[in-house]
Motif scaffolding. Sequence first.
Motif, mmCIF file in Angstrom:
data_model
loop_
_atom_site.group_PDB
_atom_site.id
_atom_site.type_symbol
_atom_site.label_atom_id
_atom_site.label_comp_id
_atom_site.label_asym_id
_atom_site.label_seq_id
_atom_site.Cartn_x
_atom_site.Cartn_y
_atom_site.Cartn_z
ATOM 1 N N ALA A 143 -0.787 15.406 -5.078
ATOM 2 C CA ALA A 143 -0.948 16.760 -4.128
ATOM 3 C C ALA A 143 -0.269 16.020 -2.801
ATOM 4 O O ALA A 143 0.630 16.662 -2.251
ATOM 5 C CB ALA A 143 -2.250 17.205 -3.913
ATOM 6 N N GLY A 144 -0.942 15.084 -2.316
ATOM 7 C CA GLY A 144 -0.587 14.759 -0.825
ATOM 8 C C GLY A 144 0.784 14.271 -0.905
ATOM 9 O O GLY A 144 1.691 14.183 -0.096
ATOM 10 N N GLY A 145 1.261 13.251 -1.970
ATOM 11 C CA GLY A 145 2.413 12.510 -2.374
ATOM 12 C C GLY A 145 3.572 13.692 -2.474
ATOM 13 O O GLY A 145 4.885 13.588 -2.062
ATOM 14 N N ILE A 146 3.492 14.907 -3.154
ATOM 15 C CA ILE A 146 4.298 15.791 -3.321
ATOM 16 C C ILE A 146 4.189 16.980 -2.555
ATOM 17 O O ILE A 146 5.533 17.355 -1.931
ATOM 18 C CB ILE A 146 4.254 16.115 -4.757
ATOM 19 N N LEU A 147 3.333 17.523 -2.149
ATOM 20 C CA LEU A 147 3.268 18.694 -1.401
ATOM 21 C C LEU A 147 3.248 18.315 -0.037
ATOM 22 O O LEU A 147 3.373 19.240 0.943
ATOM 23 C CB LEU A 147 1.686 19.344 -1.613
ATOM 24 N N GLY A 148 2.941 17.156 0.532
ATOM 25 C CA GLY A 148 2.687 16.875 1.969
ATOM 26 C C GLY A 148 1.407 17.269 2.467
ATOM 27 O O GLY A 148 0.392 17.378 1.830
ATOM 28 N N ALA A 149 1.389 16.976 3.784
ATOM 29 C CA ALA A 149 -0.139 17.051 4.461
ATOM 30 C C ALA A 149 -0.659 18.457 4.407
ATOM 31 O O ALA A 149 -2.004 18.648 3.870
ATOM 32 C CB ALA A 149 0.127 16.649 5.785
ATOM 33 N N PHE A 191 6.327 8.013 6.840
ATOM 34 C CA PHE A 191 6.965 6.773 6.301
ATOM 35 C C PHE A 191 7.900 7.098 4.759
ATOM 36 O O PHE A 191 8.273 6.193 4.450
ATOM 37 C CB PHE A 191 5.818 5.861 5.874
ATOM 38 N N GLY A 192 7.893 8.395 4.435
ATOM 39 C CA GLY A 192 8.769 8.547 3.335
ATOM 40 C C GLY A 192 7.938 8.295 2.027
ATOM 41 O O GLY A 192 6.961 7.852 2.081
ATOM 42 N N ARG A 193 8.838 8.474 0.856
ATOM 43 C CA ARG A 193 8.345 8.529 -0.426
ATOM 44 C C ARG A 193 8.744 7.413 -1.167
ATOM 45 O O ARG A 193 9.084 7.307 -2.380
ATOM 46 C CB ARG A 193 8.739 9.767 -1.090
ATOM 47 N N GLY A 194 8.990 6.163 -0.573
ATOM 48 C CA GLY A 194 9.165 4.808 -1.246
ATOM 49 C C GLY A 194 7.980 4.463 -1.926
ATOM 50 O O GLY A 194 6.931 4.789 -1.401
ATOM 51 N N GLN A 202 9.239 10.388 -7.863
ATOM 52 C CA GLN A 202 10.269 11.299 -8.557
ATOM 53 C C GLN A 202 10.102 12.828 -8.217
ATOM 54 O O GLN A 202 10.960 13.512 -8.098
ATOM 55 C CB GLN A 202 10.254 10.783 -10.010
ATOM 56 N N LEU A 203 8.598 13.189 -8.396
ATOM 57 C CA LEU A 203 8.658 14.619 -8.398
ATOM 58 C C LEU A 203 8.681 15.124 -7.156
ATOM 59 O O LEU A 203 8.837 16.414 -7.175
ATOM 60 C CB LEU A 203 7.121 14.624 -9.117
ATOM 61 N N GLY A 204 8.448 14.397 -5.882
ATOM 62 C CA GLY A 204 8.441 14.895 -4.740
ATOM 63 C C GLY A 204 9.980 15.316 -4.460
ATOM 64 O O GLY A 204 10.050 16.190 -3.780
ATOM 65 N N ARG A 205 10.710 14.589 -4.967
ATOM 66 C CA ARG A 205 12.208 15.079 -4.913
ATOM 67 C C ARG A 205 12.501 16.279 -5.368
ATOM 68 O O ARG A 205 13.371 17.421 -5.044
ATOM 69 C CB ARG A 205 13.318 13.858 -5.302
#
Length: 183
Positions: free
Chosen positions: A44-50, A106-109, A168-171
């Motif tokens: 949820a945090g990694g894909i949807l953001g804060a 910091f991005g999704r690396g 991957q899913l974040g993009r």
Amino acid sequence: MKKKTTFELTACAMFAALTAVLSQFAVPVGPVPINLATLSVFLAGGILGAAGGLVSQTVYILLGAAGLPVFAEFSGGIGVIAGPTGGYIIGYAAAAWVVGMMVGRFGRGPVSLAVSMAAGIAVCYFLGTAWFMIVTKRALWESLTLCVFPFLIGDALKIAVAAAASAQLGRVYDRLNRSAGAA
């Protein structure tokens, strides 16, 4: 704070539901069951953001507080939140926010996602363990032995899976969100 789109609100609801489902994959090992809920929190945090991560987990918590059996072992109600594991449940919202906030910065690396998720679980551990100590009147070392140490390896594995998936899913989410906003 910008107004959420229907697409974003739907995604938040879906992650609240995912947390409810993954909470049921639980192994009771002591006062705090091992479950897959934190995998959903990381995603949820990694894909949807804060903001989206926070909203999704707050919805999950409110559903459980209202009595719906969304917490581990199909439990629900304010008594679960007030009980020994309640700090960890509240920690889900804080962890999703921390992950999302760090990802936004910091991005999704893969490395930044893993570090963000490690920071998120540290916040969840802190809130949960502090609450556990207050409710049970147990000392720090005993609380860590019961509520943190047994989870470290599993949470590290969940972080590895969630970091790879979120990259991957974040993009995909961002692309769909832009498309939904343009419609």
